[in-house]
Structures are given as C-alpha cells and as structure tokens.
Design a protein around this motif. Sequence first.
Motif, PDB file in Angstrom:
ATOM      1  N   CYS A  52      -9.876  -1.082  -1.171  1.00 30.00           N
ATOM      2  CA  CYS A  52      -8.804  -0.127  -0.868  1.00 30.00           C
ATOM      3  C   CYS A  52      -8.148   0.329  -2.167  1.00 30.00           C
ATOM      4  O   CYS A  52      -7.730  -0.503  -2.989  1.00 30.00           O
ATOM      5  N   ASN A 110     -11.830   3.172  -0.223  1.00 28.31           N
ATOM      6  CA  ASN A 110     -11.086   3.769   0.881  1.00 28.31           C
ATOM      7  C   ASN A 110      -9.617   3.805   0.478  1.00 28.31           C
ATOM      8  O   ASN A 110      -9.123   2.871  -0.160  1.00 28.31           O
ATOM      9  N   SER A 147      -5.492   4.009   1.053  1.00 30.18           N
ATOM     10  CA  SER A 147      -4.375   3.739   1.950  1.00 30.18           C
ATOM     11  C   SER A 147      -3.729   5.073   2.328  1.00 30.18           C
ATOM     12  O   SER A 147      -3.895   6.079   1.623  1.00 30.18           O
ATOM     13  N   THR A 148      -3.020   5.090   3.453  1.00 25.02           N
ATOM     14  CA  THR A 148      -2.383   6.333   3.891  1.00 25.02           C
ATOM     15  C   THR A 148      -0.884   6.124   4.090  1.00 25.02           C
ATOM     16  O   THR A 148      -0.424   5.002   4.316  1.00 25.02           O
ATOM     17  N   SER A 154       2.443   8.227   6.126  1.00 26.56           N
ATOM     18  CA  SER A 154       2.784   9.325   7.035  1.00 26.56           C
ATOM     19  C   SER A 154       4.216   9.136   7.539  1.00 26.56           C
ATOM     20  O   SER A 154       4.811   8.073   7.375  1.00 26.56           O
ATOM     21  N   TYR A 199       0.455  -1.012   8.971  1.00 29.67           N
ATOM     22  CA  TYR A 199      -0.684  -1.523   9.716  1.00 29.67           C
ATOM     23  C   TYR A 199      -1.961  -1.110   8.981  1.00 29.67           C
ATOM     24  O   TYR A 199      -1.911  -0.415   7.965  1.00 29.67           O
ATOM     25  N   GLN A 200      -3.097  -1.585   9.471  1.00 26.78           N
ATOM     26  CA  GLN A 200      -4.365  -1.278   8.818  1.00 26.78           C
ATOM     27  C   GLN A 200      -5.087  -0.156   9.543  1.00 26.78           C
ATOM     28  O   GLN A 200      -5.088  -0.095  10.775  1.00 26.78           O
ATOM     29  N   THR A 201      -5.705   0.721   8.738  1.00 31.77           N
ATOM     30  CA  THR A 201      -6.520   1.797   9.307  1.00 31.77           C
ATOM     31  C   THR A 201      -7.884   1.234   9.702  1.00 31.77           C
ATOM     32  O   THR A 201      -8.197   0.068   9.445  1.00 31.77           O
ATOM     33  N   ILE A 202      -8.725   2.062  10.265  1.00 28.40           N
ATOM     34  CA  ILE A 202     -10.042   1.597  10.702  1.00 28.40           C
ATOM     35  C   ILE A 202     -10.914   1.167   9.529  1.00 28.40           C
ATOM     36  O   ILE A 202     -11.858   0.402   9.694  1.00 28.40           O
ATOM     37  N   ASN A 203     -10.618   1.653   8.303  1.00 29.35           N
ATOM     38  CA  ASN A 203     -11.413   1.228   7.154  1.00 29.35           C
ATOM     39  C   ASN A 203     -10.810   0.017   6.457  1.00 29.35           C
ATOM     40  O   ASN A 203     -11.249  -0.368   5.387  1.00 29.35           O
ATOM     41  N   ASP A 228      -4.276  -0.207   4.068  1.00 29.41           N
ATOM     42  CA  ASP A 228      -2.924  -0.086   4.603  1.00 29.41           C
ATOM     43  C   ASP A 228      -2.606   1.341   5.035  1.00 29.41           C
ATOM     44  O   ASP A 228      -3.058   2.310   4.423  1.00 29.41           O
ATOM     45  N   SER A 229      -1.830   1.425   6.103  1.00 30.88           N
ATOM     46  CA  SER A 229      -1.292   2.704   6.552  1.00 30.88           C
ATOM     47  C   SER A 229       0.209   2.499   6.744  1.00 30.88           C
ATOM     48  O   SER A 229       0.642   1.721   7.593  1.00 30.88           O
TER      49      SER A 229
END
Length: 204
Positions: free
Chosen positions: A114, A155, A157-158, A160, A189-193, A196-197
């Motif tokens: 990540c 991958n 992190s996002t 929003s 929380y964690q995304t599908i990959n 962290d999101s």
Amino acid sequence: MAYTDKKIACDSYTWIDGINNTASNNSATYIIPNGNINGCDSIITLDLTINNSSSSTDVQQACDSYTWIDGINYTASNNSATFLSQTVNGCDSLVTLDLTINNSSASTDTKIACDSYTWIDGINYTASNNSATYIIPNGNSNGCDSIITLDLTINNSTTSTDVQQACESYTWIDGINYTASNNSATFLYQTINGCDSLVTLDLT
C-alpha cells in the motif's frame, strides 16, 4: 673424411640410414663408400636433438559463458575443443579444453504493498514496478550470480468525505449517534485491495 650432421626435429626423425629416431642421438654413424673427393670413405655422425610435442588439458569453470584461447565464447560446457600452438622449441602443443559452465539463477520477487514499498535494493518505490533488478554476486549454489527481478504492485490508500444531512440525530458508520453537526469525525477501514480508506464525516 668425417662429418657431423646436426639435426633438430619434433617427436621423431628418419636419418639417411633409414632409421626413425624418436629420441636424441649423437652416436649414429653412416659411411658413404668412396664418398669424398679423393675416393675415400666419408663417415657421417648424427647429432640429433629430438624435442617433443606436448599435450595438456585446460580445466576451466565459469558462470554463463567463457572465452577461451581460441577466441570462441562458449555458453555451454565443453570437453572436446582443442587449440594447437607451438612451444618454445618449435614443436606442436595441443591443448584440450575441459570447461564447465554454471548458469546464473533468475527469480522474481512478487510483492503487493500500500502506497510505497522499500525493496532489497534500498529504494522506496511509490508506484508499481516490474523492471527493477538486484544481483546477489555468487548468490546461488554453484557460485554464480543470482538475479532477482521485482514484480511490485502498489495499491493506494483512499480518502473521501461522507456528506450527510439529518434531522435531530444521525448514526454514522462508526456506530456513534451524532446529535449535532460534525465535520471532523473520521472512520478508517480497508478497501478491497487491502489498503486504508479514510472517510471524514461532513454532517449537518
């Protein structure tokens, strides 16, 4: 009349007496009846030096390839190549190659991370990479280099913002029941990959 016939040869020499000499000789004689100008016998003594040709095997071990004295670059083991040269005494010297070629090993190091990843080369990668290589000198079992190629997937992190409007109160994804406006609450929380999101609440 007496003469000396001085000869130097490689391996063997057949003299005027028809004998094939394979070793140095300084005692053989040959008589030519009435062979000189006054009609008397001519006695010739042989003074022969025999130099021997030589043969040897050149044992070599190399990784991946080897350039031999014949100028050829060998990429596989070989025990039949020969090279002919002259020794200091002018005789042939035949060398046979006995070459063992060991191969370097190659492997791929597959990684998923990540945002960034620091590999064995010490570089911190922030994007996917499948071309970086690292060589471990003499790193495999036969003493040749071990070449590792990186296959890295980065991958990201996002972040929003979750904009919400509610009457009186609102229960958000964090399980908290908010009774006033809020624009600072966060939930991770964690995304599908697997990265962290981070979601920030913007609640009126």
